[in-house]
Every structure is written in C-alpha cells, then in structure tokens.
Scaffold this motif. Structure first.
Motif, PDB file in Angstrom:
ATOM      1  N   LYS A 357       6.390 -35.419  37.128  1.00 33.99           N
ATOM      2  CA  LYS A 357       7.016 -34.547  38.124  1.00 33.99           C
ATOM      3  C   LYS A 357       8.515 -34.792  38.211  1.00 33.99           C
ATOM      4  CE  LYS A 357       3.581 -32.947  41.426  1.00 33.99           C
ATOM      5  NZ  LYS A 357       3.032 -33.051  42.790  1.00 33.99           N
ATOM      6  N   GLY A 358       9.277 -33.691  38.170  1.00 30.64           N
ATOM      7  CA  GLY A 358      10.728 -33.776  38.280  1.00 30.64           C
ATOM      8  C   GLY A 358      11.424 -34.042  36.960  1.00 30.64           C
ATOM      9  N   LYS A 359      10.645 -34.250  35.889  1.00 30.41           N
ATOM     10  CA  LYS A 359      11.250 -34.577  34.583  1.00 30.41           C
ATOM     11  C   LYS A 359      10.875 -33.588  33.478  1.00 30.41           C
ATOM     12  CE  LYS A 359       9.211 -38.613  34.838  1.00 30.41           C
ATOM     13  NZ  LYS A 359       8.706 -39.972  34.532  1.00 30.41           N
ATOM     14  N   ILE A 360      10.007 -32.634  33.773  1.00 27.14           N
ATOM     15  CA  ILE A 360       9.447 -31.784  32.718  1.00 27.14           C
ATOM     16  C   ILE A 360      10.488 -30.817  32.161  1.00 27.14           C
ATOM     17  CG2 ILE A 360       7.726 -30.011  32.193  1.00 27.14           C
ATOM     18  CD1 ILE A 360       5.938 -31.343  34.339  1.00 27.14           C
ATOM     19  N   ASP A 361      10.657 -30.864  30.839  1.00 26.75           N
ATOM     20  CA  ASP A 361      11.506 -29.912  30.120  1.00 26.75           C
ATOM     21  C   ASP A 361      10.812 -29.552  28.807  1.00 26.75           C
ATOM     22  OD1 ASP A 361      11.869 -32.146  28.504  1.00 26.75           O
ATOM     23  OD2 ASP A 361      13.993 -32.409  28.989  1.00 26.75           O
ATOM     24  N   VAL A 362      11.478 -28.796  27.953  1.00 31.94           N
ATOM     25  CA  VAL A 362      10.845 -28.339  26.716  1.00 31.94           C
ATOM     26  C   VAL A 362      10.511 -29.512  25.792  1.00 31.94           C
ATOM     27  CG1 VAL A 362      11.243 -27.025  24.583  1.00 31.94           C
ATOM     28  CG2 VAL A 362      11.739 -25.992  26.802  1.00 31.94           C
ATOM     29  N   ASN A 363      11.412 -30.505  25.706  1.00 30.44           N
ATOM     30  CA  ASN A 363      11.124 -31.664  24.848  1.00 30.44           C
ATOM     31  C   ASN A 363       9.870 -32.397  25.307  1.00 30.44           C
ATOM     32  OD1 ASN A 363      13.303 -31.280  23.140  1.00 30.44           O
ATOM     33  ND2 ASN A 363      14.684 -32.519  24.376  1.00 30.44           N
ATOM     34  N   MET A 364       9.725 -32.536  26.618  1.00 31.20           N
ATOM     35  CA  MET A 364       8.540 -33.198  27.160  1.00 31.20           C
ATOM     36  C   MET A 364       7.294 -32.335  26.924  1.00 31.20           C
ATOM     37  SD  MET A 364       8.154 -34.938  30.912  1.00 31.20           S
ATOM     38  CE  MET A 364       9.204 -36.335  30.513  1.00 31.20           C
ATOM     39  N   ALA A 365       7.464 -31.018  27.009  1.00 25.74           N
ATOM     40  CA  ALA A 365       6.343 -30.105  26.756  1.00 25.74           C
ATOM     41  C   ALA A 365       5.817 -30.273  25.334  1.00 25.74           C
ATOM     42  CB  ALA A 365       6.789 -28.659  26.985  1.00 25.74           C
ATOM     43  N   GLU A 366       6.723 -30.455  24.382  1.00 24.92           N
ATOM     44  CA  GLU A 366       6.298 -30.698  22.990  1.00 24.92           C
ATOM     45  C   GLU A 366       5.432 -31.950  22.910  1.00 24.92           C
ATOM     46  OE1 GLU A 366       9.803 -30.938  20.587  1.00 24.92           O
ATOM     47  OE2 GLU A 366      10.481 -28.909  21.092  1.00 24.92           O
ATOM     48  N   GLN A 367       5.802 -32.989  23.656  1.00 18.91           N
ATOM     49  CA  GLN A 367       5.018 -34.231  23.665  1.00 18.91           C
ATOM     50  C   GLN A 367       3.639 -33.990  24.279  1.00 18.91           C
ATOM     51  OE1 GLN A 367       7.352 -37.360  25.571  1.00 18.91           O
ATOM     52  NE2 GLN A 367       9.221 -36.484  24.689  1.00 18.91           N
ATOM     53  N   PHE A 368       3.599 -33.207  25.366  1.00 19.14           N
ATOM     54  CA  PHE A 368       2.312 -32.913  26.000  1.00 19.14           C
ATOM     55  C   PHE A 368       1.368 -32.228  25.014  1.00 19.14           C
ATOM     56  CE2 PHE A 368       4.468 -32.202  30.430  1.00 19.14           C
ATOM     57  CZ  PHE A 368       4.778 -33.542  30.497  1.00 19.14           C
ATOM     58  N   LEU A 369       1.895 -31.253  24.275  1.00 18.36           N
ATOM     59  CA  LEU A 369       1.059 -30.498  23.340  1.00 18.36           C
ATOM     60  C   LEU A 369       0.558 -31.363  22.192  1.00 18.36           C
ATOM     61  CD1 LEU A 369       3.007 -27.109  23.056  1.00 18.36           C
ATOM     62  CD2 LEU A 369       1.103 -27.671  24.572  1.00 18.36           C
ATOM     63  N   SER A 370       1.216 -32.509  21.970  1.00 21.51           N
ATOM     64  CA  SER A 370       0.854 -33.432  20.888  1.00 21.51           C
ATOM     65  C   SER A 370      -0.057 -34.560  21.369  1.00 21.51           C
ATOM     66  CB  SER A 370       2.130 -34.047  20.296  1.00 21.51           C
ATOM     67  OG  SER A 370       3.035 -33.043  19.902  1.00 21.51           O
ATOM     68  N   ASP A 371      -0.429 -34.553  22.640  1.00 22.32           N
ATOM     69  CA  ASP A 371      -1.107 -35.686  23.280  1.00 22.32           C
ATOM     70  C   ASP A 371      -2.528 -35.877  22.756  1.00 22.32           C
ATOM     71  OD1 ASP A 371      -0.815 -37.545  25.828  1.00 22.32           O
ATOM     72  OD2 ASP A 371      -2.831 -36.673  25.928  1.00 22.32           O
ATOM     73  N   HIS A 372      -2.900 -37.166  22.532  1.00 24.46           N
ATOM     74  CA  HIS A 372      -4.214 -37.502  21.985  1.00 24.46           C
ATOM     75  C   HIS A 372      -5.058 -38.360  22.924  1.00 24.46           C
ATOM     76  CE1 HIS A 372      -2.945 -36.807  17.515  1.00 24.46           C
ATOM     77  NE2 HIS A 372      -3.353 -35.709  18.097  1.00 24.46           N
ATOM     78  N   VAL A 373      -4.718 -38.422  24.198  1.00 30.89           N
ATOM     79  CA  VAL A 373      -5.512 -39.244  25.116  1.00 30.89           C
ATOM     80  C   VAL A 373      -6.832 -38.545  25.441  1.00 30.89           C
ATOM     81  CG1 VAL A 373      -5.632 -40.214  27.448  1.00 30.89           C
ATOM     82  CG2 VAL A 373      -3.520 -40.423  26.114  1.00 30.89           C
ATOM     83  N   ASP A 374      -7.928 -39.277  25.264  1.00 29.70           N
ATOM     84  CA  ASP A 374      -9.265 -38.825  25.635  1.00 29.70           C
ATOM     85  C   ASP A 374      -9.524 -39.362  27.041  1.00 29.70           C
ATOM     86  OD1 ASP A 374     -12.045 -38.790  26.132  1.00 29.70           O
ATOM     87  OD2 ASP A 374     -12.517 -38.859  23.989  1.00 29.70           O
ATOM     88  N   SER A 375      -9.450 -38.499  28.047  1.00 26.18           N
ATOM     89  CA  SER A 375      -9.553 -38.954  29.441  1.00 26.18           C
ATOM     90  C   SER A 375     -10.951 -39.430  29.791  1.00 26.18           C
ATOM     91  CB  SER A 375      -9.131 -37.831  30.395  1.00 26.18           C
ATOM     92  OG  SER A 375     -10.057 -36.758  30.348  1.00 26.18           O
ATOM     93  N   PHE A 376     -11.967 -38.984  29.049  1.00 25.90           N
ATOM     94  CA  PHE A 376     -13.336 -39.412  29.332  1.00 25.90           C
ATOM     95  C   PHE A 376     -13.565 -40.831  28.826  1.00 25.90           C
ATOM     96  CE2 PHE A 376     -17.879 -39.696  28.172  1.00 25.90           C
ATOM     97  CZ  PHE A 376     -18.434 -39.505  29.419  1.00 25.90           C
TER      98      PHE A 376
END
Length: 475
Positions: A357-376
């Motif tokens: 929160k408060g830090k999200i930009d396009v560069n961070m969005a690219e990282q989110f789309l690349s995320d491999h964490v299995d929350s289960f």
C-alpha cells in the motif's frame, strides 16, 4: 480417424496455407485500403496499426496478419474440436445461426473485412470461420455446455467454464503517485497463449482510438487488456465455473470491443458491456477512468451484475466470484476451498496489496505478475496457485476448470499501465511467462505424451523482455 492422422493432416494443411500466403503476399499490397496500416515485430510481439472504416480496419487486420491468423485458426480448431468432440462445421453453423444475427452492422463489416483480407493474402477462410474464431472463448465453454444440457446427451464430454487470468486495479492512497495502476496476466492453454502476442493500435472512424493486446483474427482483446483515447483503462478475469447462456444475446467478443471503442466513462463501459449480455465468457471487469481516478469492478453474470467502485482503494481478481448471489445462482464454485487456484491466488493478491500500500507502480505491478508464492502451501513454487501460473508442472492440475494434471497452460503473457502511460495511450507488456521462464514443447511432450494430440501445433513459448508500446508507434 486416429489422433496421429488428425495431427499430420492439421500440420500439412497449415503448411499448405502458409505457402499460399507467401505467394499471394505481394499481389494485394498496393490495395489502397492498406495505405495507412502497418505492422512490425518487437519484444516477441507483433504490433499492428489499423485505421479507417470498419471494413477497411477488417481488411487491414486480415491481410497484414494472414500468416498468424492461418496458424491461430488451426490451433483453435484443433483445441476446440478435441475438447468438445464436435467438428468444425458445428462451430461454423453456430457462428452463422447463433452469433452473426446478433452482431452490430459495424462489426459484421469488420469481420467480413478480415475474411476478405486473409483471402486476398491466400488464406482460404470465410466470414463464418472468422466469426467462429472470434467466439473461441464463449462458444465451447458456455454455449456448448448449455446446448449439452438442452439435448440431455449422456455422451457429451464434461465442459466447465474456465477461470483464466490474474489481475488488479488500484488508485488513490494505495498507489505510489495516487493514480490508477492496472495489470493483468493472461492464463490460457499454451497452444492458444503462445499465439496471443498481437498489439493492436486501432484508429476507427467512429469512437475512441484503442491500444490493446489481442489474438490474430479477433476483433477484441479477448483476454481484455486495453486503453482508449477517452482515458478508459480496462481488464478482466474469468468467473470460474460459471453456467448460463442466452441464445438471443449479443456475442461477448462484440460487446467487449464496442465497450472499449465507445466508452468515455465507467458508466458507459458498464452500460455497453451489459447491453444484450448473452452470458458468454462471463468475467469480472476491472475498469478505470484516468480522468477522474475512479476504478470499478463489474461482476458480469447473466442474472446478477453487481458493480463496486472507489476513488481510493483497489480490486483484485483471479477468477473467483465475489458476490454471494452470483456464486449461488450462476456458478458451481466453492469459495471456501483455499487449495483451489482462484482462492489461493486471491489470498496472495490480498497479501501483496496490503504489503505494498502506498508504493504500487508499474514496476511493482510487473513483479506481482511474476509472483510464484503458493499461499496454500505457504512457499514459493511455480504452480497452479501462483499469480504467474505454471499448470504444466502441477500434478494436481485445476479441477475447477477440468484441467488435468500437467495441463500445458498457465500465464502466457503480462501487461501493465498507469494513468500517466494511459494518457499517452501506452502500456508495458511481456510475451511468454511474466516471470521470464521458457516453456519448451518437445521437452514437455516427452514427459507428458498424454498431450501428444497437441504436438503438431504446440510450440516453444519463449519469454520476451518487458516492452513499452504506444499508439502511433512506428517501431
């Protein structure tokens, strides 16, 4: 006919088609309809500029992308006929009888233009092939299950509406610059996904200019990421296990294109996408208006269409239905199964949005789309529960979508933009897995011969670099 013979004839037909494309290539290049249109390759994508009347835009699309359309058509034909156990003539008949009569004249002209364009470039497809191709998301997964129920045939294969894609939209205090940030990765079969690498820059005579990603031969984005010249920023993810179809409704591929072309506000977008809703390709729509900073979340069921909106907050989407009525009345989805791909990804989205929160930009969005964490399983691993999906390595598959173990599918590309980029009609995109991993078809098929029916057309899916595209770009 056995699968091996089908595969060989598939490949032979494609090679003959591509050969005829090559010989016809120069014959119509002086056509005045092509003067304002062009294409180029960049970062693993094919960028196409289309301009003019509906029929001109269609002709340019069909002519300039004829080789890609011929190839994509064979892939979709192979996939849809195999999965539904219905031949291509069924899809052509559906296009002619069920879809075509409900398409606005403007888009009928564009679809006919695509057919004319590919034919001028040596590809033997007619308008009903093109309409069936445009319906590849809604006919096999929505109309066919509905029809199977109507016909009450025990022989019909079990088909479930898919739930493909991970996305978010955020605005206000959630983002770094208090502007809208939206991002999306497309989940689909690799057979389709490795071909889903077109950037369309469309300048129509009427309505707004459009920049969107897309699939060869299809008039809408279809995984639905785009911006328009009125400041609209849109994406969506599919509602898992949705059931419903209105045979008198308008095709979703037309409504989504029309909404992006003509919407100037969130209200416009909602009104146009809902008008004549046929229930096909039922999605959760994430909609932003850079002019106001407001974002919306439309859950587009057939019976229920709730809308949420805010100027300070976020919406995440990963194929889960949000509204209890939609879940109960229009899906068979279990929102409480934390091991399922949609719910596990929802949990991960909420986690990273809270952390960022408060830090999200396009560069961070690219990282989110690349995320491999299995929350289960609470660990990092590329699988069907990660935001960047790799179902081809999962022994579980995704039961909610009837994806068997090691199904060759997952996240096939990613896109992101913010209000400042959208003001310039621009976004950043990556072909292939957003994480940068490559999918190698021969290696996969060697270990998973059960998917050998895809062998004639399944290709390597190499990840390209994150690449910025903009309307009017010349290379």
């Amino acid at each position: 006919m056995n699968k091996r013979i089908v595969g060989i004839s598939c490949l032979a037909g494609l090679l003959l088609t591509l050969a005829s494309v090559a010989t016809a290539g120069s014959q119509a290049s002086s056509d005045p309809r092509l003067q304002k249109a062009y294409r180029f390759q960049q970062g693993g994508w094919t960028y196409v500029h289309l301009e003019g009347s509906p029929s001109d835009i269609g002709f340019q699309h069909g002519y300039l992308l004829a080789p890609e359309i011929a190839d994509a058509f064979e892939a979709i034909k192979l996939f849809d006929t195999h999965q539904s156990q219905r031949d291509w003539e069924f899809y052509r008949t559906t296009a002619r009888q069920m879809l075509w009569p409900h398409i606005d004249a403007e888009y009928q002209q564009e679809l006919q233009g695509i057919a004319d364009g590919v034919k001028a470039h040596g590809v033997d497809l007619d308008v009903y092939d093109i309409v069936a191709l445009n319906g590849f998301e809604e006919v096999p997964d929505y109309y066919v299950p509905w029809l199977n129920k109507q016909q009450k045939s025990a022989k019909n294969p079990k088909l479930a509406a898919p739930g493909n894609c991970s996305a978010f939209i955020a605005t206000g205090s959630v983002t770094k610059d208090h502007q809208i940030v939206v991002a999306h990765n497309n989940w689909t079969s690799y057979l389709a996904g490795e071909r889903w690498v077109i950037v369309f820059d469309i300048q129509p005579k009427r309505g707004n200019r459009i920049l969107m990603d897309g699939f060869p031969g299809v008039i809408t984005s279809d995984d639905d990421f785009g911006v328009n010249s009125a400041g609209m920023m849109i994406t969506e993810t599919t509602i898992t296990q949705f059931e419903g179809w209105d045979p008198n409704g308008k095709p979703e591929f037309m409504r989504s294109r029309k909404a992006l072309q003509y919407a100037n506000t969130i209200d416009d977008y909602v009104r146009i996408i809902k008008e004549g809703n046929n229930g096909g390709y039922a999605n959760d729509w994430l909609i932003g208006d850079r002019k106001t900073g407001e974002i919306g979340y439309l859950e587009l069921g057939l019976k229920n269409t709730p809308l949420w909106r805010t100027k300070d907050g976020y919406f995440v989407s990963s194929n889960f239905a949000r509204d209890p009525k939609v879940i109960k009345e229009e899906t068979t989805f279990d929102p409480n199964d934390t091991s399922s791909s949609p719910n596990a990804r929802r949990a991960r989205w909420e986690e990273i949005m809270q952390q960022s929160k408060g830090k999200i930009d396009v560069n961070m969005a690219e990282q989110f789309l690349s995320d491999h964490v299995d929350s289960f399983e609470k660990k990092e691993q590329a699988d069907e529960r990660a935001l960047c999906g790799h179902v081809d390595v999962s022994p579980r598959g995704v039961k909610e979508w009837d994806w068997d173990a090691y199904n060759p599918g997952g996240a096939v590309q990613g896109k992101a933009t913010d209000s400042a980029m959208a003001a310039k009609m621009s976004f950043v995109a990556r072909a292939g897995h957003p994480c940068g991993a490559d999918f190698l078809a021969a290696d996969f098929l060697e270990h998973h011969p059960e998917y050998s029916w895809q062998k004639p057309l399944l290709r390597d899916m190499k990840a390209g670099p994150w690449t910025v595209f903009a309307s009017g770009q010349k290379e």
